[in-house]
Motif scaffolding. Structure first.
Motif, PDB file in Angstrom:
ATOM      1  N   ARG A 461       0.849  -1.193   0.000  1.00 39.64           N
ATOM      2  CA  ARG A 461       0.000   0.000   0.000  1.00 39.64           C
ATOM      3  C   ARG A 461       0.885   1.243   0.000  1.00 39.64           C
ATOM      4  N   SER A 462       0.402   2.307  -0.642  1.00 34.89           N
ATOM      5  CA  SER A 462       1.131   3.568  -0.589  1.00 34.89           C
ATOM      6  C   SER A 462       1.072   4.095   0.833  1.00 34.89           C
ATOM      7  N   LEU A 463       1.980   5.007   1.155  1.00 34.81           N
ATOM      8  CA  LEU A 463       1.990   5.566   2.503  1.00 34.81           C
ATOM      9  C   LEU A 463       0.689   6.295   2.810  1.00 34.81           C
ATOM     10  N   GLU A 464       0.071   6.873   1.782  1.00 33.86           N
ATOM     11  CA  GLU A 464      -1.189   7.572   1.999  1.00 33.86           C
ATOM     12  C   GLU A 464      -2.344   6.598   2.183  1.00 33.86           C
ATOM     13  N   GLU A 465      -2.294   5.447   1.523  1.00 37.07           N
ATOM     14  CA  GLU A 465      -3.332   4.434   1.722  1.00 37.07           C
ATOM     15  C   GLU A 465      -3.276   3.838   3.130  1.00 37.07           C
ATOM     16  N   ILE A 466      -2.086   3.763   3.678  1.00 37.31           N
ATOM     17  CA  ILE A 466      -1.946   3.241   5.034  1.00 37.31           C
ATOM     18  C   ILE A 466      -2.681   4.147   6.022  1.00 37.31           C
ATOM     19  N   ASP A 467      -2.708   5.460   5.719  1.00 36.49           N
ATOM     20  CA  ASP A 467      -3.509   6.366   6.548  1.00 36.49           C
ATOM     21  C   ASP A 467      -4.959   5.905   6.589  1.00 36.49           C
ATOM     22  N   HIS A 468      -5.478   5.510   5.437  1.00 39.24           N
ATOM     23  CA  HIS A 468      -6.863   5.048   5.357  1.00 39.24           C
ATOM     24  C   HIS A 468      -7.060   3.751   6.156  1.00 39.24           C
ATOM     25  N   VAL A 469      -6.067   2.868   6.098  1.00 42.93           N
ATOM     26  CA  VAL A 469      -6.157   1.601   6.834  1.00 42.93           C
ATOM     27  C   VAL A 469      -6.315   1.861   8.332  1.00 42.93           C
ATOM     28  N   PHE A 470      -5.529   2.801   8.853  1.00 41.66           N
ATOM     29  CA  PHE A 470      -5.605   3.095  10.287  1.00 41.66           C
ATOM     30  C   PHE A 470      -6.883   3.861  10.647  1.00 41.66           C
ATOM     31  N   ASP A 471      -7.419   4.616   9.696  1.00 41.01           N
ATOM     32  CA  ASP A 471      -8.616   5.413   9.992  1.00 41.01           C
ATOM     33  C   ASP A 471      -9.899   4.589   9.959  1.00 41.01           C
ATOM     34  N   THR A 472      -9.867   3.387   9.418  1.00 41.63           N
ATOM     35  CA  THR A 472     -11.052   2.535   9.382  1.00 41.63           C
ATOM     36  C   THR A 472     -11.207   1.802  10.705  1.00 41.63           C
ATOM     37  N   ASN A 473     -12.364   1.225  10.909  1.00 41.47           N
ATOM     38  CA  ASN A 473     -12.623   0.456  12.135  1.00 41.47           C
ATOM     39  C   ASN A 473     -12.469  -1.046  11.911  1.00 41.47           C
ATOM     40  N   ILE A 474     -11.860  -1.425  10.798  1.00 47.37           N
ATOM     41  CA  ILE A 474     -11.662  -2.841  10.504  1.00 47.37           C
ATOM     42  C   ILE A 474     -10.641  -3.431  11.480  1.00 47.37           C
ATOM     43  N   LYS A 475     -10.906  -4.612  11.972  1.00 49.58           N
ATOM     44  CA  LYS A 475     -10.009  -5.274  12.908  1.00 49.58           C
ATOM     45  C   LYS A 475      -8.664  -5.542  12.235  1.00 49.58           C
ATOM     46  N   PRO A 476      -7.565  -5.417  12.979  1.00 45.65           N
ATOM     47  CA  PRO A 476      -6.240  -5.603  12.372  1.00 45.65           C
ATOM     48  C   PRO A 476      -6.075  -6.916  11.622  1.00 45.65           C
ATOM     49  N   TRP A 477      -6.679  -8.009  12.130  1.00 43.86           N
ATOM     50  CA  TRP A 477      -6.492  -9.302  11.464  1.00 43.86           C
ATOM     51  C   TRP A 477      -7.311  -9.422  10.176  1.00 43.86           C
ATOM     52  N   ARG A 478      -8.108  -8.383   9.864  1.00 45.98           N
ATOM     53  CA  ARG A 478      -8.874  -8.394   8.617  1.00 45.98           C
ATOM     54  C   ARG A 478      -8.389  -7.345   7.620  1.00 45.98           C
ATOM     55  N   THR A 479      -7.379  -6.585   7.976  1.00 44.07           N
ATOM     56  CA  THR A 479      -6.957  -5.477   7.112  1.00 44.07           C
ATOM     57  C   THR A 479      -6.297  -5.943   5.823  1.00 44.07           C
ATOM     58  N   GLY A 480      -5.866  -7.175   5.765  1.00 46.56           N
ATOM     59  CA  GLY A 480      -5.308  -7.681   4.513  1.00 46.56           C
ATOM     60  C   GLY A 480      -6.338  -7.796   3.413  1.00 46.56           C
ATOM     61  N   GLN A 481      -7.624  -7.683   3.757  1.00 48.45           N
ATOM     62  CA  GLN A 481      -8.692  -7.823   2.769  1.00 48.45           C
ATOM     63  C   GLN A 481      -9.097  -6.493   2.144  1.00 48.45           C
ATOM     64  N   ILE A 482      -8.563  -5.369   2.662  1.00 48.34           N
ATOM     65  CA  ILE A 482      -8.925  -4.059   2.114  1.00 48.34           C
ATOM     66  C   ILE A 482      -8.461  -3.969   0.666  1.00 48.34           C
ATOM     67  N   LYS A 483      -9.312  -3.419  -0.182  1.00 48.63           N
ATOM     68  CA  LYS A 483      -9.048  -3.360  -1.621  1.00 48.63           C
ATOM     69  C   LYS A 483      -7.816  -2.503  -1.911  1.00 48.63           C
TER      70      LYS A 483
END
Length: 511
Positions: A461-483
């Motif tokens: 993921r780009s560094l800016e997309e990682i911002d989105h990963v942390f801003d979501t409420n998705i559980k850490p063990w499910r973050t590999g599924q983010i598009k």
């Protein structure tokens, strides 16, 4: 002035900063059992030796704390140039050491340089590299550390077999200045970080640098345009707030990232790598090896460390961060407990091991070979998992406005625990012997739990997309599924570009 633009060449030279760390590790580990060093410094006991070893980490802590401020104000490139000069000065002081205090002063000064390079090289490379290969590029720093460990160890071994007096270690410690000179010279041809340039609103230089790095000089390349848009947005958000302090890293919207960045560096130390690196000679001496046999065995361990990390780097972005951190903690835990079990059940207390009064536990025969085998396997899995991944992960989790200070504070945490463990392990082998491994095994169990519940996936993921990963409420063990948004954006740019080309072709035919 000519600028190097090939990302692998930049990584190769830039990570000489990591090699400095490796040089300083084995500049001490190679000598703690050598008679030239022991005779000249009057056979330091375990507490004094722990202090000498840990002095480098103390300097590194200070360097890492100040690195973020220097890097934010002067730029990533200039901060590394300053670190190179400091390293050369530290090497000269160590080379000329007349007593323990003189040696400690040199190691502290060298440590300041390592604190800057260890925190800012990974920031610099993370900001230069495209998302798809960022892991392997930043991970090259860890590989460079391991090359530094091995090269310096072999130099020290060669010197220990030559001159019989202090010239042996003086030559080895003086050679440490050479990579600092190479790094300083190469940095004159490096580009500045495009994200730092954006933070200073130097937009033309930022776009030109992105074009050189990702588009062969083409400003309109789809990848360049996507990166530039993301950098602009991140810079805009950064300028909306005032200059941040270290306390801001623990604010309501950022503390989870800070926790990940700081803890991953803490756990990398508490995994037990120091046991395997700083005091590897002690381990083999307790297992019945002495003299050249111990030195050969130590060199083999460093080679294993180097090879395993080298094998992992090309695959590290495909495998992902969470899997490596989780599997590494579990396997290393099992190995620590295995070593503790062997030493407790088959070893015995002694007044001293050979001529080393700091060691009071000995194990011989087949169980000793089992300890050595477990040590080799531990280093192999450490090189495959936590050694490269921890540095990559902490360089990814912070957004632009927090990145330099966040990674600097993360590296400072690494160094303060490095200092504590470098000092603790020597007297621990003296006082609690095999129980030392029980402590590290327990640390591995706790870190595995935290990784599973709190560390989201950041690979590919780009560094800016990682911002989105942390801003979501998705559980850490499910973050590999983010598009993978980054890939979609590039594809959209390509489709739009193809459509425009077709329209232009039709228009030309009509004309």
């Amino acid at each position: 002035m000519y600028r190097i633009t090939n990302i692998y060449v930049l990584a190769g030279f830039g990570t000489i900063g990591g090699a400095l760390f490796g040089f300083d590790i084995s500049s001490m580990s190679a000598w703690i059992g050598a008679h030239q060093y022991l005779d000249y410094f009057n056979h330091p006991d375990s507490n004094l030796q722990g202090g000498i070893t840990a002095s480098m980490s103390a300097g590194s802590f200070g360097g890492a704390i100040g690195a973020g401020f220097v890097s934010d104000h002067l730029g990533r490139r200039w901060s590394l140039m300053i670190a190179s000069v400091i390293w050369i000065i530290g090497a000269v002081i160590q080379c000329s050491a007349q007593n323990v205090a003189h040696l400690v002063a040199g190691r502290v000064i060298s440590g300041v340089s390592i604190g800057i390079t260890s925190s800012q090289v990974c920031v610099y490379l993370a900001e230069l590299a495209p998302a798809r290969i960022r892991g392997r590029i930043v991970g090259i720093q860890q590989w460079a550390i391991e090359w530094g460990i091995l090269i310096m160890y072999l130099i020290a071994y060669g010197c220990s077999q030559g001159p019989q007096g202090p010239a042996a270690f003086r030559i080895a410690w003086g050679i440490q200045a050479v990579p600092g000179v190479i790094l300083l010279a190469s940095l004159f041809f490096f580009p500045e970080s495009p994200r730092w340039l954006a933070g200073k609103e130097r937009w033309e230089e930022c776009l030109d640098t992105l074009a050189m790095l990702h588009g062969n000089g083409d400003r309109n390349h789809p990848v360049v345009q996507v990166e530039f848009e993301e950098v602009q947005e991140a810079a805009r958000l950064a300028h909306e707030s005032k200059d941040i302090s270290f306390l801001a890293l623990f604010g309501p919207n950022i503390w989870k990232r800070t926790l990940c960045g700081l803890s991953v560096q803490m756990w990398q130390q508490l995994l037990g790598g120091n046991v395997a690196m700083y005091y590897v000679v002690y381990i083999f001496q307790m297992a019945g090896m002495g003299g050249n046999q111990s030195l050969y065995s130590s060199a083999i361990q460093y080679v294993i460390f180097l090879v395993t990390t080298g094998v992992m780097l090309p695959k590290i972005d495909k495998i992902g961060r969470r899997f490596l951190l989780l599997s590494g903690s579990i396997i290393c835990m099992a190995l620590h407990f295995a070593i503790a079990g062997l030493m407790a059940s088959r070893g015995h207390y002694v007044d001293q091991v050979g001529d080393n009064k700091n060691l009071r536990w000995e194990i011989k025969g087949a169980p000793a070979k089992g300890v050595i085998a477990c040590s080799y396997i531990f280093v192999g899995f450490y090189g495959l998992t936590w050694a490269p991944t921890a540095w990559i992960y902490c360089s990814e989790v912070f957004p632009l406005k927090y990145r330099a200070k966040g990674v600097g504070l993360s590296a400072a945490v690494n160094w303060i625990f490095n200092f504590a463990l470098a000092y603790f392990v020597a007297p621990a082998f003296t006082n609690i012997q095999w129980k030392t491994y029980i402590i590290f095994g327990a640390f591995c169990a706790v870190m595995g739990i935290q990784v599973f519940f709190e560390y989201p996936e950041t690979a590919r993921r780009s560094l800016e997309e990682i911002d989105h990963v942390f801003d979501t409420n998705i559980k850490p063990w499910r973050t590999g599924q983010i598009k993978d948004i980054f890939g979609e954006q590039i594809e959209q740019h390509k489709v739009q570009g193809d459509a425009r080309e077709k329209e232009d072709a039709v228009h030309t035919e009509q004309v």
